[in-house]
Design a protein around this motif. Structure first.
Motif, short mmCIF file in Angstrom:
data_model
loop_
_atom_site.label_atom_id
_atom_site.label_comp_id
_atom_site.label_asym_id
_atom_site.label_seq_id
_atom_site.Cartn_x
_atom_site.Cartn_y
_atom_site.Cartn_z
N ALA A 92 35.60 39.33 49.99
CA ALA A 92 36.24 40.60 49.65
C ALA A 92 37.48 40.39 48.80
O ALA A 92 37.72 41.10 47.82
CB ALA A 92 36.60 41.36 50.94
N VAL A 93 38.28 39.36 49.15
CA VAL A 93 39.50 39.08 48.39
C VAL A 93 39.15 38.64 46.97
O VAL A 93 39.77 39.07 45.99
CB VAL A 93 40.34 37.99 49.10
CG1 VAL A 93 41.48 37.53 48.20
CG2 VAL A 93 40.90 38.54 50.40
N GLU A 94 38.12 37.76 46.86
CA GLU A 94 37.72 37.32 45.53
C GLU A 94 37.23 38.49 44.69
O GLU A 94 37.53 38.60 43.51
CB GLU A 94 36.62 36.27 45.65
CG GLU A 94 37.12 34.93 46.22
CD GLU A 94 35.99 33.93 46.38
OE1 GLU A 94 34.82 34.35 46.23
OE2 GLU A 94 36.27 32.75 46.64
N LYS A 95 36.45 39.39 45.31
CA LYS A 95 35.95 40.55 44.59
C LYS A 95 37.10 41.43 44.13
O LYS A 95 37.13 41.90 42.99
CB LYS A 95 35.00 41.34 45.48
CG LYS A 95 34.32 42.51 44.77
CD LYS A 95 33.32 43.18 45.67
CE LYS A 95 32.62 44.34 44.93
NZ LYS A 95 31.63 45.01 45.81
N GLN A 96 38.08 41.65 45.02
CA GLN A 96 39.25 42.45 44.64
C GLN A 96 40.02 41.78 43.51
O GLN A 96 40.50 42.43 42.59
CB GLN A 96 40.16 42.65 45.84
CG GLN A 96 39.56 43.57 46.92
CD GLN A 96 40.47 43.70 48.13
OE1 GLN A 96 41.49 43.02 48.21
NE2 GLN A 96 40.09 44.55 49.06
N GLY A 97 40.11 40.41 43.59
CA GLY A 97 40.82 39.70 42.54
C GLY A 97 40.13 39.83 41.19
O GLY A 97 40.78 40.04 40.18
N ARG A 98 38.78 39.70 41.19
CA ARG A 98 38.04 39.86 39.94
C ARG A 98 38.19 41.27 39.38
O ARG A 98 38.36 41.47 38.18
CB ARG A 98 36.56 39.53 40.16
CG ARG A 98 36.29 38.04 40.40
CD ARG A 98 34.80 37.74 40.28
NE ARG A 98 34.03 38.43 41.30
CZ ARG A 98 33.74 37.92 42.48
NH1 ARG A 98 34.18 36.70 42.80
NH2 ARG A 98 33.01 38.60 43.35
N THR A 99 38.14 42.26 40.29
CA THR A 99 38.28 43.65 39.85
C THR A 99 39.67 43.89 39.25
O THR A 99 39.82 44.51 38.21
CB THR A 99 38.06 44.60 41.03
OG1 THR A 99 36.74 44.37 41.57
CG2 THR A 99 38.15 46.06 40.57
N ALA A 100 40.70 43.36 39.94
CA ALA A 100 42.07 43.54 39.45
C ALA A 100 42.26 42.82 38.12
O ALA A 100 42.91 43.33 37.21
CB ALA A 100 43.08 43.01 40.48
N LYS A 101 41.67 41.61 37.99
CA LYS A 101 41.80 40.85 36.76
C LYS A 101 41.13 41.57 35.61
O LYS A 101 41.67 41.65 34.50
CB LYS A 101 41.19 39.47 36.94
CG LYS A 101 41.40 38.54 35.75
CD LYS A 101 40.85 37.16 36.05
CE LYS A 101 41.08 36.23 34.86
NZ LYS A 101 40.54 34.88 35.13
N ALA A 102 39.93 42.12 35.88
CA ALA A 102 39.22 42.87 34.84
C ALA A 102 40.01 44.10 34.42
O ALA A 102 40.13 44.41 33.24
CB ALA A 102 37.83 43.27 35.34
N ALA A 103 40.57 44.81 35.42
CA ALA A 103 41.37 46.00 35.11
C ALA A 103 42.61 45.63 34.29
O ALA A 103 42.98 46.32 33.35
CB ALA A 103 41.78 46.72 36.40
N ALA A 104 43.25 44.50 34.67
CA ALA A 104 44.43 44.06 33.93
C ALA A 104 44.06 43.70 32.50
O ALA A 104 44.79 44.00 31.55
CB ALA A 104 45.08 42.86 34.64
N GLY A 105 42.89 43.04 32.34
CA GLY A 105 42.44 42.69 31.00
C GLY A 105 42.22 43.92 30.14
O GLY A 105 42.62 43.97 28.98
N ARG A 106 41.58 44.95 30.75
CA ARG A 106 41.35 46.19 29.99
C ARG A 106 42.66 46.86 29.64
O ARG A 106 42.82 47.42 28.56
CB ARG A 106 40.45 47.13 30.80
CG ARG A 106 39.00 46.65 30.92
CD ARG A 106 38.11 47.74 31.45
NE ARG A 106 38.48 48.12 32.82
CZ ARG A 106 37.98 47.56 33.90
NH1 ARG A 106 37.08 46.58 33.78
NH2 ARG A 106 38.34 47.96 35.11
N SER A 107 43.62 46.80 30.60
CA SER A 107 44.93 47.42 30.34
C SER A 107 45.63 46.71 29.19
O SER A 107 46.22 47.35 28.32
CB SER A 107 45.79 47.36 31.61
OG SER A 107 47.07 47.88 31.37
N VAL A 108 45.56 45.37 29.18
CA VAL A 108 46.20 44.61 28.10
C VAL A 108 45.54 44.93 26.77
O VAL A 108 46.21 45.09 25.74
CB VAL A 108 46.12 43.10 28.40
CG1 VAL A 108 46.56 42.29 27.19
CG2 VAL A 108 46.99 42.76 29.60
N GLU A 109 44.19 45.03 26.79
CA GLU A 109 43.49 45.36 25.55
C GLU A 109 43.90 46.73 25.04
O GLU A 109 44.15 46.92 23.85
CB GLU A 109 41.98 45.30 25.78
CG GLU A 109 41.46 43.88 26.02
CD GLU A 109 39.98 43.88 26.34
OE1 GLU A 109 39.40 44.98 26.41
OE2 GLU A 109 39.42 42.79 26.54
#
Length: 238
Positions: A92-109
């Protein structure tokens, strides 16, 4: 049917209260035994043969489990359950981390796209210098472009008309007989300009030469604009 009768001697015997009680006890016991015998199954003699035997837990090798074995198995079960729970938490933590990382990447883009500096407009290529014919037509046209850039009024017709009257289109024409010539400052060029007038009304960007065709035309047009409003208004010696 014949009736049974006790011997006379028996009839004469008195039955006491104690005898009656004993007889009742015997009868009761006999009835209970008869009922028990009737209710019991035919194989009542071996009841243990059909009674379910108690099942004892055994280990993987077939040996009975001891109290220590059961305790160890309980501990193993708890360890397995804890490991499964920890695995689920990690997943669950890894999934949340991947989701947060993807969201952060989209935000940076999006931020990069939003803040990306606008490309500077491409500078227009410089126009090639305009070429003019080296003749009267070319001199007049070049002079008109300079005059319009400097705000000096005049038209092709007005310039051409005065040039033909003053010099017949000869840029090296010189007047050596009028009052200006007598005073030592003869009129020269296409529009017959004297040196003091040329020096005062010379147009920047043109040659600093009185007989240069373009310099002579623009200086004369500038002088005529100040004195007559435009070279178009000049129809005689000026």
């Amino acid at each position: 049917m014949s009736r049974f009768a006790l011997p006379r001697a028996a009839r004469n015997v008195r039955i006491t209260r104690a005898h009656k009680a004993s007889a009742a006890l015997v009868a009761t016991a006999s009835c209970a035994a008869a009922l028990a015998f009737t209710a019991a199954p035919s194989d009542a003699a071996t009841p243990s043969a059909h009674a379910p035997a108690a099942v004892k837990p055994v280990s993987a090798d077939g040996m009975p489990l001891t109290a220590k074995d059961r305790a160890d198995d309980g501990k193993k079960d708890r360890v397995v359950a804890s490991s499964v729970a920890d695995g689920l938490k990690v997943t669950a933590v890894e999934k949340q981390g991947r989701t947060a990382k993807a969201a952060a990447g989209r935000s940076v883009e999006r931020k990069a796209l939003t803040q990306a500096p606008k490309a500077a407009p491409k500078a227009k290529p410089k126009a090639a210098p305009k070429r003019y014919a080296n003749n009267l037509d070319g001199w007049i046209r070049q002079s008109l472009d300079i005059m319009h850039a400097k705000g000096i009024p005049g038209s092709y017709e007005g310039l051409h008309r005065n040039i033909m009257r003053e010099s017949s289109g000869n840029p090296n024409a010189v007047n050596d007989w009028d009052i200006n010539a007598i005073n030592g400052i003869p009129s020269k060029g296409l529009l017959q300009v004297i040196q003091p007038t040329f020096d005062r009304y010379h147009v920047s960007g043109t040659a600093n030469n009185l007989v240069d065709p373009v310099a002579n035309i623009t200086a004369a047009a500038n002088y005529a604009a100040h004195r007559y409003g435009s070279i178009d208004n000049v129809n005689s010696a000026y």
